[in-house]
Design an enzyme around this catalytic site. Structure first.
Site, short mmCIF file in Angstrom:
data_model
loop_
_atom_site.label_atom_id
_atom_site.label_comp_id
_atom_site.label_asym_id
_atom_site.label_seq_id
_atom_site.Cartn_x
_atom_site.Cartn_y
_atom_site.Cartn_z
N GLY A 187 -14.25 17.99 18.74
CA GLY A 187 -13.54 16.72 18.75
C GLY A 187 -14.28 15.70 19.59
O GLY A 187 -15.50 15.74 19.71
N GLY A 188 -13.51 14.81 20.21
CA GLY A 188 -14.11 13.74 21.01
C GLY A 188 -15.02 14.28 22.10
O GLY A 188 -16.00 13.63 22.47
N GLY A 196 -48.86 1.99 8.00
CA GLY A 196 -47.75 1.79 8.93
C GLY A 196 -47.80 2.76 10.09
O GLY A 196 -47.41 2.42 11.21
N ALA A 197 -48.29 3.96 9.82
CA ALA A 197 -48.35 4.94 10.90
C ALA A 197 -49.40 4.52 11.94
O ALA A 197 -49.22 4.73 13.13
CB ALA A 197 -48.69 6.31 10.34
#
Lengths: 71, 513
Positions: B169-170, B403-404
């Site tokens: 949960g949280g 891009g690399a």
């Protein structure tokens, strides 16, 4: 426990180095693929016996295609 | 007075032991250590001091006045690891399932405040069923109190989260907000909603381990940075990891006498293959170049196309980002982008210089990547490196394309020093792709297109391949012999170790998320 070994990306099968029944140790090379114009070894993550090889040399496989089963 | 001292000792004993053996046995039966055993094994011997052992829940609804216990299901305090101070909490699953109520949360918040005020690492040992339902909204508010402190402490002190039982949960967000998350196979499970709820709502059947076990988070989700076979192994990694980190963002990482001199190692000349189609394991380079046995890999099993981790270079702590040609050819994809960016920002927070070992064909093409937002995720790498003010050194070992290249090697974008091996191939793209575009018409008209392609490729590689064209533009600072890598990287690091860089003053940037 059986371990399914799958392709990580679009690849061509260059070499199959083992056959069903072969004993393998973790990090042994099972197949060699070509992707991004490079030869990529596919290794078994576990010790065990090769249960099946699902591809043959020359096949092209997509991401997540089953290549082999080791158990 | 003696009476009073006796009474105090009796109270403390009662809190520590509660109803003793039964609780210890129930924990051991699950293959888990108790909250106290964890503290004792993680910390230096006899270094722990507890804070607030008497704190007890104030809620009496649903018969809680009969069940509540002093300590409120969490042990908090401080101690030492390798002689250095840390603050920690350890949730006690044997009391009310380690559930988090108002006072439990207040104890944790107090430890967080103390860790911040003293500039010390915070260690969170989680073993809790979640919110204490009987305490309702007070329990939820308690989480808010903790998460806010996690967020504000981010980048000030190292925050490590150990999942040593359920974290559901949280509650998971105290770990989600941490710098590093450690899990143990068969012991840890972490998820927003467990298998029962998933089955009810979505009709999907899945087990605890398959949904939120150590392997899942270390390999698939990337939530965990480390997965271990036992709690003891996990504590060992935590102790080792802290030996690389400063206590806080205002200190430098601890220097350690180097285990190896700077002499050349001929074997390194043979690691990177000349054939661009051959792959290799980049760990070989890392092991040969950095201080012996000093590499501590982070996210070892996640996005394995890139390798990141901490190591020492001639005694100085550095963060390594290395492409892994052996896995997916070392391409950059969404998960690798997230892994790199988060590691770079972690290193920058704690003044750890960065060293990039580059051999990548570039970003992974494909609709899946585009649809999942590779532009947004890939941008994180650019952002993280541009933002980082720590020393940043690049070694281009082989391929650095497109891009690399920009993200991981471009001097003018981010880097203090760019070195290259003679095997470096720096270009907008690989020779074949480039020739196919530049000479499209000529190739189409050629008598033997394949032969012409090979010729043009050869010409292209002679002219544009290799490191020397980039070096002539000043974009590669030095071309080095691989066997000299250790000395060359150290000398480069040494020259920029004390550099001062500032960034425009602002509230905070808007990193693409």
């Amino acid at each position: 426990m059986a371990k399914e070994i799958k392709a990580k990306m679009l690849s061509k099968i260059l070499e199959v180095k083992v056959k069903p029944g072969d004993a393998v140790k973790a990090k042994d090379v099972l197949l060699v693929l070509e992707s991004m114009k490079m030869k990529i070894p596919v290794r078994t993550p576990i010790d065990g016996v090769v249960k099946s090889i699902e591809v043959k040399v020359g096949d092209t496989v997509d991401r997540n295609s089953l290549l082999a089963v080791v158990e | 007075m003696e009476e009073l001292i006796k009474d105090l000792e009796e109270r403390k004993r009662a809190i520590r032991e509660k109803d003793g053996e039964k609780r210890v046995a129930s924990q051991h039966k699950k293959g888990k250590l108790t909250a106290w055993e964890r503290i004792e094994r993680l910390l230096d011997k006899d270094s722990f001091s507890e804070i607030n052992p008497f704190v007890t829940s104030r809620v009496t609804d649903f018969g809680m006045d009969k069940k509540r216990m002093p300590g409120d299901a969490v042990i908090t305090g401080y101690g030492r690891i390798n002689g250095r101070k840390v603050f920690l909490f350890s949730q006690d699953f044997t009391t009310l399932g380690g559930s988090l109520g108002e006072m439990h949360a207040q104890k944790i918040a107090r430890i967080q405040d103390l860790a911040m005020a003293n500039g010390c690492p915070l260690i969170q040992m989680n073993d809790s069923g979640g919110a204490r339902i009987q305490e309702g909204i007070l329990s939820l508010n308690g989480y808010g109190m903790i998460f806010k402190r996690n967020s504000l402490a981010s980048g000030v002190i190292p925050q490590l989260s150990l999942i040593l039982g359920p974290s559901a949960g949280g509650a998971v967000y105290a770990s989600g907000l941490s710098d590093l998350v450690f899990m143990v196979r068969g012991v840890s499970r972490m998820y927003i909603t467990g298998p029962d709820v998933i089955k009810r709502v979505a009709g999907e059947e899945i087990g605890h381990e398959e949904l939120g076990g150590a392997d899942v988070h270390a390999q698939v989700s990337g939530v965990a940075h480390f997965a271990h076979d036992s709690e003891d192994e996990c504590f060992e990694t935590v102790r080792r990891l802290l030996s690389y980190l400063p206590q806080n963002a205002y200190e430098v990482p601890p220097y350690q006498e180097p285990s190896r001199d700077l002499s050349a190692d001929e074997a390194i000349n043979q690691i990177v293959p000349l054939d661009p189609e051959e792959s290799y394991d980049v760990h070989e380079v890392i092991e040969a170049v950095f201080d012996e046995g000093s590499f501590l890999e982070i996210h070892e099993e996640y996005a394995m196309n890139v390798v990141v981790g901490l190591a020492r270079l001639y005694g100085h702590v550095v963060g390594i980002v290395a492409n892994q040609p052996e896995f997916m050819a070392g391409v950059l994809d969404i998960n690798a982008s997230d892994k790199i960016a988060s590691f770079v920002r972690f290193c920058d927070c704690f003044n750890i210089p960065l060293i990039n070992l580059i051999d990548t064909p570039g970003y992974l093409p494909g609709s899946t990547q585009e649809f999942d937002g590779i532009i947004r995720h890939g941008a994180k790498i650019l952002y993280a490196y541009s933002e980082a003010t720590v020393p940043k050194i690049v070694l281009i070992m082989r391929k650095a394309y497109g891009g690399a290249y920009i993200a991981l090697c471009s001097r003018d974008m981010a880097y203090d020093r760019v070195l290259a091996y003679p095997t470096a191939d720096i270009a907008v793209m690989g020779a074949e792709g480039a020739v196919a575009i530049i000479f499209r018409k000529e190739l189409a008209a050629a008598e033997d297109p394949q032969k012409r392609l090979e010729e043009l490729k050869q010409q292209y590689m002679e002219k544009f391949g290799g490191p020397y064209l980039s070096a002539s533009y000043g974009l590669v600072d030095q071309v080095i012999v691989p066997s000299e890598t250790r000395r060359e990287l150290y000398v480069a690091l040494d020259s920029v170790l004390e550099k001062q860089e500032s960034r425009p003053e602002k509230k905070h940037g808007n990193i693409p998320l």
